[in-house]
Write a protein that holds these residues in place. Sequence first.
Motif, PDB file in Angstrom:
ATOM      1  N   LYS A  70      20.441 -42.612  15.055  1.00  0.00           N
ATOM      2  CA  LYS A  70      19.568 -41.717  14.284  1.00  0.00           C
ATOM      3  C   LYS A  70      20.448 -40.693  13.596  1.00  0.00           C
ATOM      4  O   LYS A  70      20.252 -39.483  13.708  1.00  0.00           O
ATOM      5  N   ILE A  71      21.428 -41.217  12.864  1.00  0.00           N
ATOM      6  CA  ILE A  71      22.522 -40.357  12.430  1.00  0.00           C
ATOM      7  C   ILE A  71      22.115 -39.262  11.458  1.00  0.00           C
ATOM      8  O   ILE A  71      22.616 -38.145  11.518  1.00  0.00           O
ATOM      9  N   GLU A  72      21.155 -39.538  10.576  1.00  0.00           N
ATOM     10  CA  GLU A  72      20.871 -38.556   9.523  1.00  0.00           C
ATOM     11  C   GLU A  72      20.389 -37.227  10.090  1.00  0.00           C
ATOM     12  O   GLU A  72      20.875 -36.158   9.741  1.00  0.00           O
ATOM     13  N   ARG A  73      19.433 -37.299  11.020  1.00  0.00           N
ATOM     14  CA  ARG A  73      18.938 -36.014  11.523  1.00  0.00           C
ATOM     15  C   ARG A  73      19.962 -35.324  12.407  1.00  0.00           C
ATOM     16  O   ARG A  73      19.985 -34.100  12.503  1.00  0.00           O
ATOM     17  N   GLY A  74      20.828 -36.114  13.019  1.00  0.00           N
ATOM     18  CA  GLY A  74      21.903 -35.516  13.797  1.00  0.00           C
ATOM     19  C   GLY A  74      22.878 -34.773  12.902  1.00  0.00           C
ATOM     20  O   GLY A  74      23.333 -33.675  13.223  1.00  0.00           O
ATOM     21  N   LEU A  75      23.169 -35.381  11.756  1.00  0.00           N
ATOM     22  CA  LEU A  75      24.104 -34.739  10.830  1.00  0.00           C
ATOM     23  C   LEU A  75      23.525 -33.451  10.275  1.00  0.00           C
ATOM     24  O   LEU A  75      24.256 -32.506   9.973  1.00  0.00           O
ATOM     25  N   TYR A  76      22.205 -33.412  10.168  1.00  0.00           N
ATOM     26  CA  TYR A  76      21.549 -32.191   9.677  1.00  0.00           C
ATOM     27  C   TYR A  76      21.915 -31.014  10.585  1.00  0.00           C
ATOM     28  O   TYR A  76      22.326 -29.954  10.125  1.00  0.00           O
ATOM     29  N   LEU A  77      21.795 -31.246  11.880  1.00  0.00           N
ATOM     30  CA  LEU A  77      22.145 -30.189  12.835  1.00  0.00           C
ATOM     31  C   LEU A  77      23.643 -29.882  12.793  1.00  0.00           C
ATOM     32  O   LEU A  77      24.057 -28.717  12.768  1.00  0.00           O
ATOM     33  N   ALA A  78      24.450 -30.940  12.746  1.00  0.00           N
ATOM     34  CA  ALA A  78      25.906 -30.740  12.706  1.00  0.00           C
ATOM     35  C   ALA A  78      26.303 -29.884  11.506  1.00  0.00           C
ATOM     36  O   ALA A  78      27.110 -28.963  11.625  1.00  0.00           O
ATOM     37  N   LEU A  79      25.690 -30.171  10.354  1.00  0.00           N
ATOM     38  CA  LEU A  79      26.020 -29.416   9.148  1.00  0.00           C
ATOM     39  C   LEU A  79      25.581 -27.965   9.266  1.00  0.00           C
ATOM     40  O   LEU A  79      26.259 -27.062   8.777  1.00  0.00           O
ATOM     41  N   GLU A  80      24.448 -27.742   9.920  1.00  0.00           N
ATOM     42  CA  GLU A  80      24.005 -26.359  10.120  1.00  0.00           C
ATOM     43  C   GLU A  80      25.033 -25.584  10.940  1.00  0.00           C
ATOM     44  O   GLU A  80      25.316 -24.421  10.665  1.00  0.00           O
TER      45      GLU A  80
END
Lengths: 175, 74
Positions: free
Chosen positions: A90-100
């Motif tokens: 579920k990489i996209e939503r994980g990356l959202y948090l990582a980018l934040e």
Amino acid sequence: MKVLLMGHPNVGKSVFFNRLTGANVTESNYPGTTVDYTKGWMKIEGEDVELVDVPGTFSLDPKDKAEDVAVAMLHETKDAKVITVIDASKIERGLYLALEIIEEGYPVVIALNMWDVAWDKNIRIDARNLEKILGVPVVPTTAISGEGIKELVSRLKSAKPVEVDDIIANAGGLT
Amino acid sequence: MKKKLSEMDYDEKGTVIEIDRDLQKRVAGMGIRVGKKLRMITKQPIKGPVDVIVDEAETSLGLELADRIIVEVD
């Protein structure tokens, strides 16, 4: 050094935590809440490192008590390094948090966890290219079996703050 | 055809075309943004949440959120 384990709920943060720290662990409530978290110690190249298992959160805009605590813990340890654990399937939503988290200036290492699950679902991720774009270490891991954990720890020291503008430029601009 | 996410039928697929501005950040962490394809899999009765599949992963949205997301159904 202090290291925070952050990520969505149920991505394997605690499995990492248990693998990295072993037995020397204290569990406590965040003051004024019933949200509990665990912290423990590990050694990296002889240096004692404090590791905190932060409650799962979807973003840095908290929507419930556990997320409040997660965000507060991040904000009160400005000098921490952050291992962002992402469910690789579920990489996209994980990356959202990582980018934040990257955007707030923390040195981040990304663990693409549950790599085996993603593989089984036929999800292929070019971790090297992702690392090039983001400018932070990206390590495929399967915490349950221990795969990738050594590499993850060894890359912690190369984690450094990254400018979001650089990431946008590396990704070829905004679409 | 355009409809609210909360009005989608079971197993119906669609693409998100509009999200209330003040909601955008809230649902972004759940993987929902304009342009995303999703499929509705369950709707709970009595104002219960709507479950959708986004990127092969299940997400549950409260009805008050699902009411404010517009989808172009396939």
